[in-house]
Design a protein around this motif. Structure first.
Motif, mmCIF file in Angstrom:
data_model
loop_
_atom_site.group_PDB
_atom_site.id
_atom_site.type_symbol
_atom_site.label_atom_id
_atom_site.label_comp_id
_atom_site.label_asym_id
_atom_site.label_seq_id
_atom_site.Cartn_x
_atom_site.Cartn_y
_atom_site.Cartn_z
ATOM 1 N N UNK A 22 1.010 -1.528 -0.049
ATOM 2 C CA UNK A 22 -0.516 0.193 -0.278
ATOM 3 C C UNK A 22 1.063 1.242 0.567
ATOM 4 N N UNK A 23 1.735 1.457 0.467
ATOM 5 C CA UNK A 23 3.002 2.686 1.213
ATOM 6 C C UNK A 23 3.065 2.472 -0.404
ATOM 7 N N UNK A 24 4.106 1.448 -1.191
ATOM 8 C CA UNK A 24 5.120 1.504 -2.822
ATOM 9 C C UNK A 24 3.768 1.816 -3.086
ATOM 10 N N UNK A 25 3.060 1.922 -3.545
ATOM 11 C CA UNK A 25 1.705 1.991 -4.425
ATOM 12 C C UNK A 25 1.006 2.620 -4.843
ATOM 13 N N UNK A 26 0.464 3.189 -4.040
ATOM 14 C CA UNK A 26 -0.027 4.438 -3.771
ATOM 15 C C UNK A 26 -1.445 4.369 -4.347
ATOM 16 N N UNK A 27 -1.198 2.435 -4.083
ATOM 17 C CA UNK A 27 -3.188 2.490 -4.736
ATOM 18 C C UNK A 27 -3.483 1.974 -3.817
ATOM 19 N N UNK A 28 -4.855 1.735 -3.991
ATOM 20 C CA UNK A 28 -6.216 0.675 -3.449
ATOM 21 C C UNK A 28 -6.001 -0.310 -3.816
ATOM 22 N N UNK A 29 -5.507 -1.259 -3.462
ATOM 23 C CA UNK A 29 -6.012 -2.850 -3.967
ATOM 24 C C UNK A 29 -7.599 -3.652 -4.537
ATOM 25 N N UNK A 30 -7.260 -4.253 -4.735
ATOM 26 C CA UNK A 30 -7.951 -4.574 -5.882
ATOM 27 C C UNK A 30 -8.309 -6.607 -5.306
ATOM 28 N N UNK A 31 -9.939 -6.612 -4.930
ATOM 29 C CA UNK A 31 -10.370 -8.006 -4.545
ATOM 30 C C UNK A 31 -9.663 -8.439 -5.974
ATOM 31 N N UNK A 32 -9.769 -10.124 -5.582
ATOM 32 C CA UNK A 32 -9.257 -10.912 -6.774
ATOM 33 C C UNK A 32 -9.245 -12.559 -6.945
ATOM 34 N N UNK A 33 -10.265 -12.537 -7.613
ATOM 35 C CA UNK A 33 -11.066 -13.940 -7.247
ATOM 36 C C UNK A 33 -11.171 -14.720 -8.833
ATOM 37 N N UNK A 34 -10.259 -15.540 -9.590
ATOM 38 C CA UNK A 34 -10.080 -15.959 -10.889
ATOM 39 C C UNK A 34 -9.826 -17.226 -10.759
ATOM 40 N N UNK A 35 -11.343 -17.982 -11.620
ATOM 41 C CA UNK A 35 -11.347 -19.459 -11.658
ATOM 42 C C UNK A 35 -10.356 -19.806 -13.170
ATOM 43 N N UNK A 36 -9.248 -20.749 -12.800
ATOM 44 C CA UNK A 36 -8.144 -20.703 -13.961
ATOM 45 C C UNK A 36 -8.268 -21.956 -13.976
ATOM 46 N N UNK A 37 -9.144 -22.156 -15.380
ATOM 47 C CA UNK A 37 -8.816 -23.818 -16.283
ATOM 48 C C UNK A 37 -7.863 -23.748 -17.465
ATOM 49 N N UNK A 38 -6.998 -24.818 -17.076
ATOM 50 C CA UNK A 38 -5.696 -25.115 -17.982
ATOM 51 C C UNK A 38 -5.972 -26.221 -19.069
ATOM 52 N N UNK A 39 -5.322 -26.037 -20.077
ATOM 53 C CA UNK A 39 -6.334 -26.735 -21.469
ATOM 54 C C UNK A 39 -5.289 -27.513 -22.058
ATOM 55 N N UNK A 40 -5.004 -28.429 -22.627
ATOM 56 C CA UNK A 40 -3.882 -28.679 -23.779
ATOM 57 C C UNK A 40 -4.646 -29.943 -25.113
#
Length: 267
Positions: A22-40
């Motif tokens: 927070x101190x380094x970036x100077x911006x607010x954090x954003x929540x993260x929730x991602x569903x990732x599917x790996x296809x071959x």
């Protein structure tokens, strides 16, 4: 193309890392929730196998899908000298039917993950993104509600920055410089090179939490900055000053008292 580094941190120190970011970036954090599917790809798509990742952003009211292709890492003498990994990345937005499309093309699901945490998007010499997340697996296919951590008590930290064939050197340098500020809490390196948990993490986290808690919500910018200065001083600056003083004393003793050398002051 992007530059990327990764590291791990214990979950108990994530709050301290957030204060630092927070101190380094100077911006607010954003929540993260991602569903990732790996296809071959299957055998019907050619002799050279390919892999794509379908990413669904579950934080939005209406989940959105992104197709992400990650190519091989840049090779050669120049790449070996960089402290970050440079690789080709291609992304494209897609509809909710994208999984059905790739199944029809002959791709098969290899594995799927649920990443939950937060992210910072900011400008520091170049555009950067820092994500801190727990990586979860799903015992039942596509059932994100029953996801369980792959490594309980450990979270993944990743720093990425977009680059091009003309700018990747400057971008890599900016990412490396930024990572130095996080060194008291974690070590970031090229993906696939695990360095484990940093021994100084507990002490650095305690310092950040102590100073971060004093300022309160109304002083969120000054407290993290103060924490950064104090932590970096005790972990890096103070030991350097001590070494300089010891060496100066050793050289002074050689001139004043013959027979006493700098070797006498070495532990």
């Amino acid at each position: 193309m992007e530059c990327v580094v990764q590291g791990i941190i214990e979950t108990q120190h994530v709050e301290a890392l957030e204060i630092l970011l927070q101190g380094l970036c100077g911006v607010r954090r954003e929540p993260l929730k991602v569903h990732e599917l790996c296809l071959k790809s299957g055998p019907n798509l050619g002799a050279v196998p390919s892999e794509v990742r379908l990413i669904c952003n579950l934080e939005l009211t209406e989940p959105t899908w992104t197709v992400r292709f990650v190519g091989g890492a840049m090779r050669g003498a120049g790449a070996e000298q960089l402290s970050v990994l440079v690789r080709t990345v291609i992304e494209s937005k897609a509809s909710k039917n994208v999984l059905r499309l790739f199944y029809a093309l002959g791709y098969k699901l290899d594995h799927e993950l649920l990443r939950v945490g937060f992210a910072f998007h900011f400008q520091r010499g170049t555009q950067m993104t820092v994500t801190v997340s727990s990586v979860n697996k799903m015992p039942q296919l596509h059932n994100t509600d029953e996801a369980v951590p792959v490594t309980p008590g450990i979270q993944l930290v990743e720093v990425t920055a977009p680059a091009s064939s003309e700018t990747y050197t400057e971008v890599a340098s900016a990412v490396s410089s930024f990572c130095e500020y996080l060194a008291p809490l974690l070590h970031l390196s090229k993906p696939g090179i695990s360095t484990g948990v940093v021994p100084t993490a507990a002490a650095a986290a305690a310092s950040l939490m102590s100073d971060g808690g004093e300022g309160g919500a109304g002083n969120s910018n000054s407290s993290p900055a103060k924490s950064i200065i104090i932590t970096m001083f005790f972990l890096y600056v103070l030991p350097s000053i001590y070494c300089i003083l010891v060496r100066a004393l050793a050289f002074a003793s050689e001139e004043l008292v013959p027979g006493i050398t700098s070797q006498s002051f070495k532990a």
